[in-house]
Design an enzyme around this catalytic site. Structure first.
Site, PDB file in Angstrom:
ATOM      1  N   ASN A 211      27.216   5.458  20.072  1.00 28.26           N
ATOM      2  CA  ASN A 211      27.303   6.644  20.926  1.00 28.26           C
ATOM      3  C   ASN A 211      26.903   7.847  20.097  1.00 28.26           C
ATOM      4  O   ASN A 211      27.039   7.817  18.876  1.00 28.26           O
ATOM      5  CB  ASN A 211      28.747   6.855  21.386  1.00 28.26           C
ATOM      6  N   ARG A 212      26.488   8.877  20.754  1.00 32.36           N
ATOM      7  CA  ARG A 212      26.189  10.100  20.005  1.00 32.36           C
ATOM      8  C   ARG A 212      27.506  10.809  19.692  1.00 32.36           C
ATOM      9  O   ARG A 212      28.274  11.138  20.592  1.00 32.36           O
ATOM     10  CB  ARG A 212      25.299  11.016  20.847  1.00 32.36           C
TER      11      ARG A 212
END
Ligand code: C5P
Length: 400
Positions: A211-212
């Site tokens: 995920n960012r």
């Protein structure tokens, strides 16, 4: 817990009188303190006063042959967690920088392998003298740390400038920062466990699912918890920021490693799960890079769900932290999604942020809602550190 041990070396300067207070205050903060006095120091404070305050742990002669004092200069620093020199006189600094060892104080410093903190105290002209400048540059290069000297009035009449020894509390704050001892504060004695950053779930040696997440919000919370006096464990996925001083950092890559690290860090009083954990991982991690096969068909990627660390801590850990806080990054229906997420995960509070807003992902600002049993609060947009501090003050109030 074993008390941390300070070996205090008192140098021969007028500021030596402040070391009596330093010994008392160190003991008030839970340190065990042993003292070495140089010959010159004994002209400024009496060994009897020092020995009385230090409960007899006073050593002053290299050739002292008390039974257990053999090789005293080596043993003394081995038993300590840190060596503090106060006041660090120009003479002691010169000896240290040249590795001289002709008395117990200097021999102890040369035989020492523990962190060293100097609290210089001397006449401003001596501090600014090129010889002292050279010595302090050399000592800094050798890894010695300094607190002060401060600017201000000196003991000598009409003298001002930089040379005044730091106050006992300033010296002890520096000691605590070096040793990672939590500061006194409203969360003293509490263990705060924080997850932060993304997880990386390998597909093959060069690719991963993630995920960012910059980790900035979680690290800011770790800093705020540490400033409130808590013992902080920060379990972090791969990020580019440094952990705050004194925080115990456990670095992990994958969700399963993160869960294991969290289990090992428990029990905690407060768990704050900010990590952007990847929901899925590749079922089979390839041991070599997956190549295109020329057919134009993408390779199949079979996924397996990762363990939910927040749900585990909230529902299965025993003893459960008294307060479990989750985060929810949402792009739509923020309140509805976050409210049901809080109930599903079983956490006490949920901090929801709208990551569809410009600049939140990876940025320095955040606009959050705090969702609790008692209701939902919308906080105005603020820096991530400010959000962390506000969350920490809610936590402090909760425990009052
Ligand atoms: O389900 P979602 O990922 O949106 O939930 C976010 C919250 O759950 C965050 O607090 C996050 O740290 C936590 N979480 C977790 N383990 C997972 C997924 C999310 O701890 N596998």
């Amino acid at each position: 817990m074993n008390p941390k041990k300070i070996l205090l070396i008192i140098g021969g300067g007028i500021a030596a009188y402040k070391t009596l207070e330093l010994i008392r205050r160190a003991q008030d903060r839970g340190f065990e303190i042993s003292v070495v006095m140089t010959g010159a120091a004994q002209h400024f404070v009496t060994p009897l006063s020092v020995s009385t305050l230090a409960k007899g742990r006073l050593y002053s002669d290299l050739f002292d042959r008390q039974e257990d004092m053999d090789v005293g200069h080596i043993r003394l620093s081995r038993q300590a967690d840190i060596v503090v020199v106060a006041p660090a006189t120009a003479d002691l600094m010169a000896k240290m920088s040249h590795g001289l060892a002709d008395d117990l104080a200097s021999a102890t410093l040369l035989a020492n392998d523990k962190p060293v903190l100097l609290a210089p105290g001397m006449n401003p002209n001596m501090w600014e003298h090129p010889a002292t400048r050279r010595n302090r540059a050399q000592l800094a290069e050798d890894g010695v740390q300094f607190v002060g000297p401060m600017a201000g009035e000196m003991a000598e009449a009409n003298e001002a400038g930089t040379g005044r020894m730091a106050e006992p509390d300033e010296i002890l704050e520096a000691v605590q920062a070096i040793l990672g001892v939590p500061k006194a504060g409203p969360l003293s004695g509490k263990h705060v466990l924080i997850t932060a950053g993304p997880t990386h779930e390998p597909i093959d040696p060069v690719r991963y699912i993630a995920n960012r997440s910059s980790g900035k919000q979680g690290y800011a919370i770790a800093r705020a918890a540490q400033a409130a006096g808590a013992k902080v464990t920060l379990v972090s996925g791969p990020v580019d920021i440094a952990a705050p001083d004194g925080v115990k950092l456990v670095s992990v890559q994958t969700a399963r490693q993160m869960k294991q690290a969290v289990i090992e860090a428990l029990p905690a009083d407060i768990a704050i799960m900010c990590a952007a954990v990847a929901d899925w991982r590749a079922t089979h991690e390839a041991d070599r890079k997956q190549k295109k096969d020329g057919s134009g068909k993408p390779a199949a990627l079979e996924l397996t769900e990762n363990p939910d660390i927040l749900a585990y801590v909230a529902q299965q850990s025993d003893p459960r932290p008294a307060l479990v806080i989750g985060f929810a990054a949402e792009t739509d229906n923020l309140i509805d999604n976050a409210t049901s997420k809080r109930l599903r995960k079983g956490c006490d509070w949920l901090v929801a942020n709208d990551v569809s807003q410009e600049g939140v992902m990876g940025g320095d600002h955040n606009a959050v809602h705090l969702i609790r049993d008692s209701g939902i609060e919308a906080w105005p947009q603020a820096g991530k550190q400010a959000v962390a501090e506000r969350l920490m003050s809610e936590i402090i109030q909760h425990f009052q």
